[in-house]
Design an enzyme around this catalytic site. Structure first.
Site, PDB file in Angstrom:
ATOM      1  N   SER A 119       0.826  -1.202   0.000  1.00  0.00           N
ATOM      2  CA  SER A 119       0.000   0.000   0.000  1.00  0.00           C
ATOM      3  C   SER A 119       0.868   1.263   0.000  1.00  0.00           C
ATOM      4  CB  SER A 119      -0.955  -0.048   1.194  1.00  0.00           C
ATOM      5  OG  SER A 119      -2.015   0.868   1.056  1.00  0.00           O
ATOM      6  N   ASP A 171     -10.156  -5.162  -3.863  1.00  0.00           N
ATOM      7  CA  ASP A 171      -9.511  -4.226  -2.939  1.00  0.00           C
ATOM      8  C   ASP A 171     -10.329  -2.934  -2.870  1.00  0.00           C
ATOM      9  OD1 ASP A 171      -7.853  -2.425  -1.589  1.00  0.00           O
ATOM     10  OD2 ASP A 171      -6.024  -3.310  -2.395  1.00  0.00           O
ATOM     11  N   HIS A 202      -7.878  -5.721   0.632  1.00  0.00           N
ATOM     12  CA  HIS A 202      -6.615  -5.009   0.866  1.00  0.00           C
ATOM     13  C   HIS A 202      -5.847  -5.777   1.933  1.00  0.00           C
ATOM     14  CE1 HIS A 202      -4.134  -1.512   0.201  1.00  0.00           C
ATOM     15  NE2 HIS A 202      -4.098  -1.217   1.505  1.00  0.00           N
TER      16      HIS A 202
END
Length: 222
Positions: A119, A171, A202
């Site tokens: 991320s 996600d 995620h």
């Protein structure tokens, strides 16, 4: 920005490290977030791999109401293209590059250094690895995006850097389209890059962990 410490995990077999893997966590986490990943990778018993999991500094994050939390950079707008504080992102990348150089100075060959990030950490990993002036061993971008695509100074030394992009197909935090966009852009630039999609949000899933272990073993000769 402060300069927090890093979680360092030496080879479990007591072997002197001859390779190093950096893993950068996501927003609101810290280096311990990926600590359980290390044994789960099932690397060869004789692998001399040191893992370094840096902790992000604590910053106010605009999209979270200005709340102060571990963050590699501020996210100023949750638009599809993710408006971010590029100066902070690049400062985090420079910090990572300093840590990479420390490993080189202590005898780890740069081509045996892998950079990974999840991320926010992945956006920093892209910036740091692709602009590093010496050839590295590989880049793993997990559930992330290429935030500095238009300002990144791509280093010639890493124009053939092996890149692995992983993303979940559901996600809700970083849409898969952003992961694919990063892959497509770098592929069009000639980078040797692979894309793996997983049935997850995620996160990191068991199938992905096994793939990461195999990829690291291949990159580091284990």
């Amino acid at each position: 920005m402060s300069a927090p410490d890093e979680l360092i995990i030496e080879p479990a077999n007591g072997k002197v490290a001859d390779a190093c893997v950096f893993i950068l966590h996501g927003l609101g986490a810290d280096g311990h977030d990926f600590e359980p990943l290390v044994p789960a990778l099932a690397l060869p018993a004789d692998a001399g791999v040191r893992f370094i999991l840096p902790h992000a500094p604590r910053l106010p994050v605009t999209v979270n109401g200005g709340m102060v939390m571990p963050a590699w950079y501020d996210i100023t707008e949750m638009s599809l293209d993710r408006k971010v504080d590029e100066a902070q992102l690049k400062a985090s990348a420079e910090r990572l590059q300093g840590l990479i150089q420390e490993q080189i100075d202590h005898g780890i060959a740069p081509e045996r250094i892998i950079i990974a990030g999840f991320s926010q950490g992945g956006a920093v990993a892209y910036e740091a690895a692709l602009s590093f002036p010496r050839r590295l061993g590989g880049l793993l971008a997990m559930s992330t995006y290429l935030a500095t695509a238009d300002s990144l100074e791509y280093a010639e030394a890493n124009r053939d850097l092996p890149i692995e992009v992983h993303h979940g197909n559901v996600d809700p935090v970083v849409p898969e389209s952003l992961g694919r966009a990063a892959h497509d852009r770098l592929q069009n630039m000639g980078y040797p890059i692979a894309y793996r999609q997983y049935p997850m949000a995620h996160a990191v899933c068991p199938q992905q962990v096994a793939d990461i272990g195999r990829w690291l073993s291949a990159r580091l000769g284990g």
